[in-house]
Design a protein around this motif. Structure first.
Motif, PDB file in Angstrom:
ATOM      1  N   THR A 207      42.191 -28.561   9.623  1.00 33.43           N
ATOM      2  CA  THR A 207      43.685 -28.081  10.162  1.00 33.43           C
ATOM      3  C   THR A 207      44.422 -28.290   8.729  1.00 33.43           C
ATOM      4  O   THR A 207      45.358 -27.412   8.504  1.00 33.43           O
ATOM      5  CB  THR A 207      44.065 -28.973  11.314  1.00 33.43           C
ATOM      6  N   GLY A 208      44.705 -29.472   8.202  1.00 34.84           N
ATOM      7  CA  GLY A 208      45.443 -29.627   7.101  1.00 34.84           C
ATOM      8  C   GLY A 208      45.012 -28.634   5.728  1.00 34.84           C
ATOM      9  O   GLY A 208      46.110 -28.026   5.048  1.00 34.84           O
ATOM     10  N   LEU A 209      43.998 -28.542   5.513  1.00 36.47           N
ATOM     11  CA  LEU A 209      43.470 -27.540   4.559  1.00 36.47           C
ATOM     12  C   LEU A 209      43.898 -26.025   4.859  1.00 36.47           C
ATOM     13  O   LEU A 209      44.367 -25.473   4.013  1.00 36.47           O
ATOM     14  CB  LEU A 209      41.905 -27.597   4.416  1.00 36.47           C
ATOM     15  N   SER A 210      43.689 -25.868   6.054  1.00 36.75           N
ATOM     16  CA  SER A 210      44.210 -24.470   6.547  1.00 36.75           C
ATOM     17  C   SER A 210      45.683 -24.276   6.198  1.00 36.75           C
ATOM     18  O   SER A 210      46.149 -23.177   5.793  1.00 36.75           O
ATOM     19  CB  SER A 210      43.648 -24.136   7.904  1.00 36.75           C
ATOM     20  N   ILE A 211      46.226 -25.252   6.656  1.00 38.28           N
ATOM     21  CA  ILE A 211      47.983 -25.009   6.599  1.00 38.28           C
ATOM     22  C   ILE A 211      48.426 -25.048   5.152  1.00 38.28           C
ATOM     23  O   ILE A 211      49.096 -24.503   4.541  1.00 38.28           O
ATOM     24  CB  ILE A 211      48.672 -26.116   7.365  1.00 38.28           C
ATOM     25  N   GLY A 212      47.859 -26.067   4.281  1.00 39.59           N
ATOM     26  CA  GLY A 212      47.976 -26.233   2.823  1.00 39.59           C
ATOM     27  C   GLY A 212      47.805 -24.970   2.224  1.00 39.59           C
ATOM     28  O   GLY A 212      48.750 -24.479   1.368  1.00 39.59           O
ATOM     29  N   MET A 213      46.681 -24.365   2.526  1.00 34.91           N
ATOM     30  CA  MET A 213      46.654 -22.957   1.860  1.00 34.91           C
ATOM     31  C   MET A 213      47.517 -21.984   2.242  1.00 34.91           C
ATOM     32  O   MET A 213      48.277 -21.341   1.103  1.00 34.91           O
ATOM     33  CB  MET A 213      45.309 -22.303   2.430  1.00 34.91           C
ATOM     34  N   GLY A 214      48.011 -21.824   3.329  1.00 38.97           N
ATOM     35  CA  GLY A 214      49.092 -20.926   3.753  1.00 38.97           C
ATOM     36  C   GLY A 214      50.474 -21.585   2.884  1.00 38.97           C
ATOM     37  O   GLY A 214      51.111 -20.642   2.476  1.00 38.97           O
ATOM     38  N   LEU A 258      47.308 -12.109   2.019  1.00 35.55           N
ATOM     39  CA  LEU A 258      46.557 -13.047   1.324  1.00 35.55           C
ATOM     40  C   LEU A 258      46.543 -14.407   2.098  1.00 35.55           C
ATOM     41  O   LEU A 258      45.550 -14.993   2.239  1.00 35.55           O
ATOM     42  CB  LEU A 258      46.985 -13.076  -0.033  1.00 35.55           C
ATOM     43  N   GLY A 259      47.912 -14.802   2.138  1.00 38.30           N
ATOM     44  CA  GLY A 259      47.897 -16.188   2.705  1.00 38.30           C
ATOM     45  C   GLY A 259      47.283 -16.573   4.216  1.00 38.30           C
ATOM     46  O   GLY A 259      46.554 -17.463   4.429  1.00 38.30           O
ATOM     47  N   MET A 260      47.347 -15.294   4.890  1.00 36.22           N
ATOM     48  CA  MET A 260      46.617 -15.297   6.332  1.00 36.22           C
ATOM     49  C   MET A 260      45.231 -15.402   6.235  1.00 36.22           C
ATOM     50  O   MET A 260      44.483 -16.021   6.713  1.00 36.22           O
ATOM     51  CB  MET A 260      47.146 -14.483   7.218  1.00 36.22           C
ATOM     52  N   GLY A 261      44.639 -14.395   5.318  1.00 40.69           N
ATOM     53  CA  GLY A 261      43.427 -14.285   5.011  1.00 40.69           C
ATOM     54  C   GLY A 261      42.673 -15.417   4.700  1.00 40.69           C
ATOM     55  O   GLY A 261      41.485 -16.220   5.301  1.00 40.69           O
ATOM     56  N   SER A 262      43.265 -16.240   3.608  1.00 41.39           N
ATOM     57  CA  SER A 262      42.760 -17.184   2.872  1.00 41.39           C
ATOM     58  C   SER A 262      42.707 -18.551   3.899  1.00 41.39           C
ATOM     59  O   SER A 262      41.846 -19.415   3.872  1.00 41.39           O
ATOM     60  CB  SER A 262      43.262 -17.397   1.518  1.00 41.39           C
ATOM     61  N   SER A 263      43.793 -18.533   4.654  1.00 46.76           N
ATOM     62  CA  SER A 263      43.897 -19.800   5.698  1.00 46.76           C
ATOM     63  C   SER A 263      42.830 -19.638   6.618  1.00 46.76           C
ATOM     64  O   SER A 263      42.157 -20.623   7.221  1.00 46.76           O
ATOM     65  CB  SER A 263      45.363 -19.822   6.380  1.00 46.76           C
TER      66      SER A 263
END
Length: 284
Positions: A207-214, A258-263
């Motif tokens: 979860t942290g990685l997903s939020i961090g990417m965004g 891009l942010g949504m897709g990468s997250s």
């Protein structure tokens, strides 16, 4: 031979059942509702911008309408500069995110596990955490010899704290009985981290990685304000200075996509590595 045919048939039946579950009427209705909600928002945006509606504090007099944004997006997608814009932004975000992942997960595991380490390291990090990315720009310019490294540092700062805090909470949320059981069986040190604590904290880390990417993409415009000739954030900021208002919206939407897709990609990749969590979720 009959056994092989039976196994193949069973696999086909399971696949068909999975497809039916994924595309049942309720799921299709939800997908349709989400698509309609996006169309409604775009329609409201078109009406407000086309008629220059003003609400006093908020006005749409200078906001480009979707009918202006679509031609601007078409022009950007056919521009020879687009590949360079994308490559520059993706590299800056990727380098910052990877560095933030390594530092955030490493520090989070140590802080969440050892109270002395928490007392020594967490207070200064908590002081730095509320500082916005834009406030780091002058210091980043002074700290790093190149503007490219400065921009990567800004994306690193943006991604670091969501990863760090989620890792800490994940470690603190590991069942103490699991740790005690592992210790009673002789598990110590790195083995305890690798076999008990890290798997237990893995869902929170993902979860942290997903939020961090965004968040890294969120900080991209701030990072690319420093310098450079390429990047989606730079393109968005340059469009503002040149008063190409439709291009501003194009850049914003592209960063958002891009942010949504990468997250989503990071989250799905992380969940694929922790099948035990998916099994627990399916049993709830």
């Amino acid at each position: 031979m009959s056994a092989i045919l039976e196994a193949t048939e069973n696999t086909s039946v399971r696949h068909s059942a999975a497809v039916r579950r994924n595309w049942n009427p309720a799921r299709l209705a939800r997908v349709a509702a989400r698509f309609v909600s996006v169309l409604v928002c775009v329609g409201i945006w078109q009406v407000l911008a086309e008629h220059h509606v003003s609400f006093g504090l908020v006005t749409f007099a200078n906001v480009p309408a979707p009918s202006d944004v679509v031609p601007a997006a078409w022009a950007l997608f056919h521009s020879p500069k687009l590949p360079m814009h994308l490559l520059s932004s993706v590299m800056r975000v990727l380098v910052g995110f990877v560095a933030a992942s390594a530092v955030g997960i490493g520090l989070g595991l140590a802080i969440g596990r050892y109270r002395a380490f928490e007392d020594a390291v967490l207070p200064p990090l908590e002081v730095l955490r509320p500082i916005p990315a834009v406030a780091w720009i002058p210091l980043a310019i002074l700290m790093f010899p190149s503007s490219e490294m400065s921009m990567m540092f800004i994306t690193f700062i943006g991604a670091l704290f969501p990863i760090l805090l989620n890792t800490i909470h994940g470690v603190e949320g590991v069942d103490p009985r699991l740790v005690a059981t592992a210790r009673s069986l002789g598990t110590r040190g790195a083995a305890l981290f690798g076999e008990v604590i890290l798997p237990g904290a893995a869902p929170a880390i993902v979860t942290g990685l997903s939020i961090g990417m965004g968040t890294a993409w969120f900080c991209l415009v701030t990072a690319e304000m420093i310098a450079g000739q390429y990047g989606i954030g730079y393109f968005t900021w340059e469009s503002y200075t040149l008063q190409n208002y439709a291009d501003i919206v194009v850049g914003m939407l592209l960063i958002g996509a891009l942010g949504m897709g990468s997250s989503v990609l990071v989250r799905r990749a992380g969940l694929a590595l922790i099948p035990w969590y998916r099994m627990e979720a399916s049993q709830r």
